[in-house]
Design a protein around this motif. Structure first.
Motif, PDB file in Angstrom:
ATOM      1  N   ALA A 517       0.860  -1.178   0.000  1.00 51.94           N
ATOM      2  CA  ALA A 517       0.000   0.000   0.000  1.00 51.94           C
ATOM      3  C   ALA A 517       0.902   1.235   0.000  1.00 51.94           C
ATOM      4  O   ALA A 517       1.779   1.372   0.848  1.00 51.94           O
ATOM      5  CB  ALA A 517      -0.914   0.003   1.219  1.00 51.94           C
ATOM      6  N   PHE A 518       0.689   2.113  -0.965  1.00 50.98           N
ATOM      7  CA  PHE A 518       1.487   3.322  -1.098  1.00 50.98           C
ATOM      8  C   PHE A 518       0.687   4.529  -0.664  1.00 50.98           C
ATOM      9  O   PHE A 518      -0.453   4.712  -1.099  1.00 50.98           O
ATOM     10  CB  PHE A 518       1.898   3.550  -2.561  1.00 50.98           C
ATOM     11  N   ASP A 519       1.278   5.361   0.169  1.00 53.36           N
ATOM     12  CA  ASP A 519       0.729   6.697   0.326  1.00 53.36           C
ATOM     13  C   ASP A 519       0.988   7.443  -0.977  1.00 53.36           C
ATOM     14  O   ASP A 519       2.032   7.270  -1.599  1.00 53.36           O
ATOM     15  CB  ASP A 519       1.414   7.415   1.483  1.00 53.36           C
ATOM     16  N   LYS A 520       0.036   8.255  -1.406  1.00 55.44           N
ATOM     17  CA  LYS A 520       0.189   8.913  -2.713  1.00 55.44           C
ATOM     18  C   LYS A 520       1.144  10.100  -2.653  1.00 55.44           C
ATOM     19  O   LYS A 520       2.196  10.103  -3.287  1.00 55.44           O
ATOM     20  CB  LYS A 520      -1.176   9.374  -3.218  1.00 55.44           C
ATOM     21  N   THR A 521       0.782  11.102  -1.876  1.00 55.20           N
ATOM     22  CA  THR A 521       1.507  12.366  -1.913  1.00 55.20           C
ATOM     23  C   THR A 521       2.890  12.238  -1.275  1.00 55.20           C
ATOM     24  O   THR A 521       3.021  11.859  -0.117  1.00 55.20           O
ATOM     25  CB  THR A 521       0.711  13.459  -1.183  1.00 55.20           C
ATOM     26  N   GLY A 522       3.909  12.544  -2.050  1.00 50.67           N
ATOM     27  CA  GLY A 522       5.272  12.503  -1.556  1.00 50.67           C
ATOM     28  C   GLY A 522       5.920  11.149  -1.644  1.00 50.67           C
ATOM     29  O   GLY A 522       7.127  11.025  -1.424  1.00 50.67           O
ATOM     30  N   THR A 523       5.139  10.108  -1.947  1.00 48.14           N
ATOM     31  CA  THR A 523       5.702   8.764  -2.075  1.00 48.14           C
ATOM     32  C   THR A 523       5.702   8.341  -3.542  1.00 48.14           C
ATOM     33  O   THR A 523       6.759   8.113  -4.130  1.00 48.14           O
ATOM     34  CB  THR A 523       4.895   7.763  -1.231  1.00 48.14           C
ATOM     35  N   LEU A 524       4.510   8.250  -4.114  1.00 45.46           N
ATOM     36  CA  LEU A 524       4.416   7.960  -5.543  1.00 45.46           C
ATOM     37  C   LEU A 524       4.463   9.231  -6.391  1.00 45.46           C
ATOM     38  O   LEU A 524       4.738   9.179  -7.584  1.00 45.46           O
ATOM     39  CB  LEU A 524       3.122   7.203  -5.840  1.00 45.46           C
ATOM     40  N   THR A 525       4.163  10.351  -5.752  1.00 41.97           N
ATOM     41  CA  THR A 525       4.185  11.623  -6.470  1.00 41.97           C
ATOM     42  C   THR A 525       5.230  12.541  -5.857  1.00 41.97           C
ATOM     43  O   THR A 525       5.779  12.264  -4.793  1.00 41.97           O
ATOM     44  CB  THR A 525       2.804  12.303  -6.418  1.00 41.97           C
ATOM     45  N   GLU A 526       5.469  13.676  -6.519  1.00 44.23           N
ATOM     46  CA  GLU A 526       6.501  14.596  -6.050  1.00 44.23           C
ATOM     47  C   GLU A 526       6.078  15.356  -4.806  1.00 44.23           C
ATOM     48  O   GLU A 526       6.916  15.930  -4.118  1.00 44.23           O
ATOM     49  CB  GLU A 526       6.848  15.588  -7.170  1.00 44.23           C
ATOM     50  N   GLY A 527       4.785  15.397  -4.526  1.00 45.53           N
ATOM     51  CA  GLY A 527       4.314  16.069  -3.326  1.00 45.53           C
ATOM     52  C   GLY A 527       4.083  17.562  -3.503  1.00 45.53           C
ATOM     53  O   GLY A 527       3.814  18.278  -2.545  1.00 45.53           O
ATOM     54  N   ALA A 528       4.190  18.058  -4.749  1.00 52.87           N
ATOM     55  CA  ALA A 528       3.950  19.479  -5.018  1.00 52.87           C
ATOM     56  C   ALA A 528       3.161  19.595  -6.318  1.00 52.87           C
ATOM     57  O   ALA A 528       3.538  19.007  -7.334  1.00 52.87           O
ATOM     58  CB  ALA A 528       5.268  20.228  -5.137  1.00 52.87           C
ATOM     59  N   PRO A 529       2.047  20.365  -6.315  1.00 56.77           N
ATOM     60  CA  PRO A 529       1.247  20.486  -7.540  1.00 56.77           C
ATOM     61  C   PRO A 529       1.993  21.279  -8.617  1.00 56.77           C
ATOM     62  O   PRO A 529       2.766  22.194  -8.309  1.00 56.77           O
ATOM     63  CB  PRO A 529      -0.005  21.229  -7.065  1.00 56.77           C
ATOM     64  N   ARG A 530       1.734  20.913  -9.859  1.00 53.35           N
ATOM     65  CA  ARG A 530       2.319  21.622 -10.998  1.00 53.35           C
ATOM     66  C   ARG A 530       1.228  21.857 -12.036  1.00 53.35           C
ATOM     67  O   ARG A 530       0.304  21.055 -12.178  1.00 53.35           O
ATOM     68  CB  ARG A 530       3.460  20.815 -11.616  1.00 53.35           C
ATOM     69  N   TYR A 643     -15.408  34.902 -19.204  1.00 49.90           N
ATOM     70  CA  TYR A 643     -14.624  33.743 -18.775  1.00 49.90           C
ATOM     71  C   TYR A 643     -13.374  33.638 -19.661  1.00 49.90           C
ATOM     72  O   TYR A 643     -13.477  33.597 -20.899  1.00 49.90           O
ATOM     73  CB  TYR A 643     -15.451  32.461 -18.869  1.00 49.90           C
ATOM     74  N   LEU A 644     -12.180  33.606 -19.003  1.00 49.30           N
ATOM     75  CA  LEU A 644     -10.923  33.556 -19.757  1.00 49.30           C
ATOM     76  C   LEU A 644     -10.458  32.132 -20.025  1.00 49.30           C
ATOM     77  O   LEU A 644      -9.726  31.895 -20.991  1.00 49.30           O
ATOM     78  CB  LEU A 644      -9.820  34.312 -18.993  1.00 49.30           C
ATOM     79  N   GLY A 645     -10.825  31.175 -19.169  1.00 46.96           N
ATOM     80  CA  GLY A 645     -10.407  29.799 -19.391  1.00 46.96           C
ATOM     81  C   GLY A 645     -10.196  29.051 -18.086  1.00 46.96           C
ATOM     82  O   GLY A 645     -10.605  29.501 -17.002  1.00 46.96           O
ATOM     83  N   VAL A 646      -9.563  27.910 -18.185  1.00 44.93           N
ATOM     84  CA  VAL A 646      -9.343  27.046 -17.026  1.00 44.93           C
ATOM     85  C   VAL A 646      -7.893  26.569 -17.009  1.00 44.93           C
ATOM     86  O   VAL A 646      -7.289  26.323 -18.063  1.00 44.93           O
ATOM     87  CB  VAL A 646     -10.322  25.843 -17.036  1.00 44.93           C
ATOM     88  N   ILE A 647      -7.357  26.461 -15.822  1.00 41.05           N
ATOM     89  CA  ILE A 647      -5.986  25.962 -15.624  1.00 41.05           C
ATOM     90  C   ILE A 647      -6.071  24.658 -14.837  1.00 41.05           C
ATOM     91  O   ILE A 647      -6.767  24.584 -13.804  1.00 41.05           O
ATOM     92  CB  ILE A 647      -5.127  26.987 -14.858  1.00 41.05           C
ATOM     93  N   GLY A 648      -5.392  23.608 -15.332  1.00 41.61           N
ATOM     94  CA  GLY A 648      -5.382  22.320 -14.646  1.00 41.61           C
ATOM     95  C   GLY A 648      -4.063  22.090 -13.942  1.00 41.61           C
ATOM     96  O   GLY A 648      -2.990  22.388 -14.480  1.00 41.61           O
ATOM     97  N   LEU A 649      -4.120  21.573 -12.726  1.00 41.21           N
ATOM     98  CA  LEU A 649      -2.920  21.268 -11.938  1.00 41.21           C
ATOM     99  C   LEU A 649      -2.986  19.838 -11.441  1.00 41.21           C
ATOM    100  O   LEU A 649      -4.074  19.277 -11.244  1.00 41.21           O
ATOM    101  CB  LEU A 649      -2.790  22.213 -10.739  1.00 41.21           C
ATOM    102  N   ALA A 650      -1.837  19.258 -11.234  1.00 43.36           N
ATOM    103  CA  ALA A 650      -1.781  17.891 -10.691  1.00 43.36           C
ATOM    104  C   ALA A 650      -0.450  17.688  -9.988  1.00 43.36           C
ATOM    105  O   ALA A 650       0.547  18.343 -10.303  1.00 43.36           O
ATOM    106  CB  ALA A 650      -1.946  16.861 -11.815  1.00 43.36           C
ATOM    107  N   ASP A 651      -0.487  16.806  -9.007  1.00 37.19           N
ATOM    108  CA  ASP A 651       0.737  16.366  -8.340  1.00 37.19           C
ATOM    109  C   ASP A 651       1.369  15.303  -9.241  1.00 37.19           C
ATOM    110  O   ASP A 651       0.816  14.221  -9.408  1.00 37.19           O
ATOM    111  CB  ASP A 651       0.385  15.793  -6.964  1.00 37.19           C
ATOM    112  N   GLN A 652       2.509  15.597  -9.816  1.00 34.60           N
ATOM    113  CA  GLN A 652       3.091  14.732 -10.829  1.00 34.60           C
ATOM    114  C   GLN A 652       3.712  13.475 -10.227  1.00 34.60           C
ATOM    115  O   GLN A 652       4.312  13.515  -9.137  1.00 34.60           O
ATOM    116  CB  GLN A 652       4.172  15.492 -11.603  1.00 34.60           C
ATOM    117  N   PRO A 653       3.580  12.334 -10.918  1.00 35.56           N
ATOM    118  CA  PRO A 653       4.234  11.108 -10.427  1.00 35.56           C
ATOM    119  C   PRO A 653       5.750  11.292 -10.357  1.00 35.56           C
ATOM    120  O   PRO A 653       6.339  12.044 -11.140  1.00 35.56           O
ATOM    121  CB  PRO A 653       3.864  10.061 -11.486  1.00 35.56           C
ATOM    122  N   ARG A 654       6.356  10.646  -9.410  1.00 36.54           N
ATOM    123  CA  ARG A 654       7.818  10.681  -9.316  1.00 36.54           C
ATOM    124  C   ARG A 654       8.420  10.085 -10.581  1.00 36.54           C
ATOM    125  O   ARG A 654       7.883   9.135 -11.155  1.00 36.54           O
ATOM    126  CB  ARG A 654       8.298   9.853  -8.121  1.00 36.54           C
TER     127      ARG A 654
END
Length: 827
Positions: A517-530, A643-654
């Motif tokens: 079992a993996f914790d997601k944030t900071g383990t499988l991902t970088e832990g910072a949104p981009r 409305y100008l648009g939308v910006i998408g962010l995600a915590d990127q996988p390591r």
């Protein structure tokens, strides 16, 4: 409502070596029996700070000053009564001797607990009212006692220059070799090779005696050489047997000595001398092999330099590494080892951190912008932090010390690995129980065989000889070494690879895992949104969307806002507006500001269902929902009524996380689960991208514990996280694994296994090593038990002592050599 206070544990119990000491439990139990105190416990501290002792109390019953006085008084009483000793004993550096010494110490008056590791580390807790350090040393019958600090200073370990006794009593410094009072030393006059030399001399005596027997000389001359074989081959065996019998142990040495004595009684001196020669040779080679495994562990301590170049009062001076103080500025020359944990204050270089973290690529180091403003060094990034024992590259570095040499990450690792040797694995405990039953059973069988001449038509001498042959065949030497040798080698190899395994138990459990079992944030991902997506509406330029979003978000301190600002500033090459004002946070939805006289809203789509203005266009809503289904967090931007648009962010996988998942499947992990507090759609998208089997989102800390428990009911599962926030879930897993434990005292303490580097790629190495260790343990057990199963019937049927000895000792050497293969393991 109960109140809480935290007191410094070193003040309450100034001489206790660690927060895990039983005296801490005694203090907690004593205080909890006091009316008004509900609970008392230790809180693990970070960054080398002392562990605080937390007391929960009723302020209506007890005042805070009263609590403090009471705690100090109880602590003083406990410290005055119980003492601790930590020694190194050369004679204890063998599994069988270690068990004997521990039993002998436990039987001494006043000794509360005693443990001896296979490395010869002796830890004793005793009651001062009944005994003292000198009496305990006397119980060791003059063995070579060398005091050792309980918290290991790696500079001391590498130079052996400073030796001190840890704990509540300091009876004085002893040079190596002091404390002997006629006792025996397995290193003798020839050092480590003494036992091997004695064994070779025994073999020469046997060979010369056999040669002379064919020359026609008097039979007394070969007999004299056979006696010499008895003396040299049995010298250490007799001493081991004497010590074991005194504490009531009947181990394999007893069986061998009885067999040799029986051979002499029958007049077959050649076979008895040959038996002792091979037995002593096996012991000597076993001692060498186990020593090699221990040296693999001790080599970790030698990574730290003995001396350091420190700048004090504007001058550079060379001092022992053990004398470095927190706050010192140290200059590290090119290609030199770093003497302590700290952070870089000057210079740039690449540092080889493989000795501590196992990272294969050197890590670039740069100075912090303002050293004086550094609050918690643990919060600094990997580009600034350095660790004792790592190797500087081609540049000169200046660093500020944050931990003393005996508190460094390397020192803690060496200490924990050394302690891990003493923890028995489930297989070791099984073999120990088996031996306790098996050896007396063998002795009973031998007694029966001594009377075989009664029903059989043979002489008593023949029956006696057969009984002695069975003694040799049934001695479970290989069984006794099958598991400890493999565990010691496995722990040593893990330590060299940047993985801390806390004993044989976690090592074996790690090898039988079926799920992770993996914790997601900071383990499988970088832990910072981009920022991953920028989708402007029709008629809106991407630059206009970004400028407006950055202008507003640069006034917010939210992590998502920081990601937008970082991305937008880089994309726009610094061409960012600075016109936003009147920033207003709309909790849980987004923010509102004024830009150029127009209201600007930035936030979730739900925000625009609540605020005044035109509704969200269908096309933008569909784009937003599509991004969210892909695991993105979305930020919609509206300026005035447009409305100008939308910006998408995600915590990127390591980087390399997907490859790690694939390697784990190849190793044999059948089920991999991501658990996280993030939204289920985000977790689903991340799991699908990495190739995981399951994803469980929207989990609170308690929910994570329940998820791990549910997985454990189905199969053995490991929980991997950061060692702090995920500690409850890790504690409920079969094995808890902490990532990025280098420099983190809490991570080192909470997990069964710690990956020193913040590098997920060490996980397949750890699991692969543990599985190989389990395979070797099984191979060793089959060889050991199979040899006994074949030889016992064979000797009963008439196989002589000579071939039985060769096969018996051959199996012993095989299992030790097989275990040493782990030192060369590479994933």
């Amino acid at each position: 409502m109960p109140a809480r206070t935290q007191l410094d544990l070193p003040i309450l119990l100034p001489d206790v070596p660690s927060a895990k000491d039983t005296c801490v439990e005694r203090l907690a139990s004593s205080l909890q029996r006091t009316e008004g105190i509900e609970h008392a416990h230790v809180v693990p501290a970070e960054n080398g700070e002392p562990d605080p002792f937390c007391i929960h109390y009723d302020p209506e019953t007890l005042s805070l000053p009263r609590i403090r006085r009471l705690a100090k008084s109880r602590g003083s009483e406990i410290a005055d009564r119980y003492g601790h000793l930590v020694w190194d004993i050369k004679e204890g550096s063998r599994p069988r001797r270690a068990r004997t010494i521990a039993k002998r110490l436990r039987r001494a008056d006043g000794v509360v607990e005693a443990a001896v590791s296979a490395a010869g580390r002796v830890r004793v807790e005793y009651d001062r009212s009944e005994t003292d350090g000198e009496k305990i040393r006397d119980a060791l019958l003059g063995m070579n006692v060398r005091p050792r600090g309980d918290v290991l200073d790696v500079s001391d370990l590498s130079t052996a220059a400073q030796e001190e006794e840890s704990g509540h009593e300091k009876p004085g410094h002893h040079e190596e070799g002091e404390g002997k009072a006629g006792g025996h030393d397995h290193e003798g006059g020839f050092g480590e090779k003494t036992e091997l030399i004695f064994s070779i001399l025994a073999g020469l005596c046997v060979a010369v005696g056999v040669g002379l027997s064919f020359t026609g000389v008097s039979a007394w001359i070969p007999w004299g050489f056979y006696v010499g074989g008895y003396v040299f081959g049995g010298y250490y065996t007799v001493q081991d047997v004497f010590d074991a019998v005194r504490v009531g142990d009947f181990e394999v040495d007893v069986l061998m000595l009885v067999a040799a004595a029986g051979a002499a009684a029958l007049g077959t001196w050649l076979e008895g001398a040959f038996l002792l020669f091979l037995f002593s040779l096996g012991h000597a080679l076993e001692h060498y092999a186990m020593g090699r495994a221990r040296r693999a562990i001790e080599s970790l301590a030698e990574l730290a330099p003995d001396r350091a170049l420190v700048r004090r009062n504007g001058e550079e001076q060379e001092v022992p590494a053990g004398e470095l103080a927190v706050g010192d500025t140290v200059v590290v020359k090119p290609n030199a080892s770093i003497p302590a944990d700290g952070f870089v204050t000057g210079g740039e270089s690449a540092v080889n951190q493989a000795p501590v973290t196992g990272e294969s690529v050197p890590v670039d180091k740069t100075p912090v912008d303002n050293p004086e403003a550094v609050g918690n060094p643990a919060d600094l990034g990997p580009a600034h932090r350095v660790y004792a024992g790592t190797i500087n590259g081609s540049g000169v570095l200046e660093m500020r010390v944050t931990k003393r040499a005996d508190e460094s990450t390397l020192s803690r690792v060496v200490q924990m690995v050394t302690e891990a040797e003493a923890e028995k694995s489930p297989t070791e405990r099984f073999t120990s129980r088996f031996e306790r039953i098996f050896v007396p059973s063998v002795l009973g069988l031998v007694v029966l065989l001594l009377f075989a001449w009664v029903p059989l038509d043979e002489t008593f001498a023949d029956s006696f000889y057969r009984a002695m042959a069975v003694l040799v065949a049934a001695s479970p030497c290989a069984l006794a070494l099958a598991t400890p040798s493999a565990v010691l080698s496995g722990i040593g190899r893990a330590g060299q690879g940047g993985v801390l395994v806390k004993g044989g138990g976690p090592l074996e459990r790690l090898g039988r895992l079926g799920a992770v079992a993996f914790d997601k944030t900071g383990t499988l991902t970088e832990g910072a949104p981009r920022v991953t997506d920028v989708r402007p509406c029709d008629g809106t330029a991407e630059g206009d969307l970004l400028r407006t979003a950055v202008d507003v978000e640069q006034r917010s301190d939210h992590p998502l806002a920081e990601a937008v600002v970082e991305y937008g500033t880089e994309k726009l090459k610094g061409q960012v507006l600075d016109d936003a004002h009147d920033l207003e946070s709309i909790t849980g939805r987004g923010v509102k500001a004024s830009v150029g006289g127009l209201p600007v809203h930035v936030g979730k789509k739900e925000l625009f269902d609540e605020v005044e203005g035109p509704p969200l266009p269908d096309e933008l809503r569909q784009t937003t929902e599509r991004l969210e289904s892909e695991g993105r967090t979305t930020m919609i931007v509206r300026r005035g009524g447009d409305y100008l648009g939308v910006i998408g962010l995600a915590d990127q996988p390591r980087e390399g996380a997907a490859d790690v998942i694939g390697r784990l499947r190849q190793i044999g992990i059948r089920r991999m689960v991501m658990i996280s507090g993030d939204h289920q759609r985000v977790v689903d998208a991340g799991a699908a991208e990495l190739g995981l089997d399951e994803a469980r989102g929207d989990l609170l800390p308690d929910d994570k514990v329940d998820a791990v428990r549910a997985l454990r009911e189905e199969e053995d599962v490991a929980m991997i996280g950061d060692g702090v926030n995920d500690a409850p879930a890790m504690a409920n897993a079969t094995v808890g694994i902490a990532m990025g434990a280098a420099g983190s005292d809490v991570a080192l303490e909470t997990a069964d296994v710690a990956l020193m580097a913040d590098d997920l790629s060490r996980l397949p190495f750890a699991l692969g090593l543990s599985r190989q260790t389990r395979r070797i343990i099984r191979q060793n057990l089959w060889i050991a038990l199979g040899t006994v199963a074949v030889l016992v019937p064979a000797t009963i049927a008439g196989l002589s002592i000579g071939p039985a000895v060769v096969l018996h000792e051959g199996s012993t050497l095989f299992v030790v050599g097989n275990a040493l293969r782990l030192l060369r393991y590479d994933a």
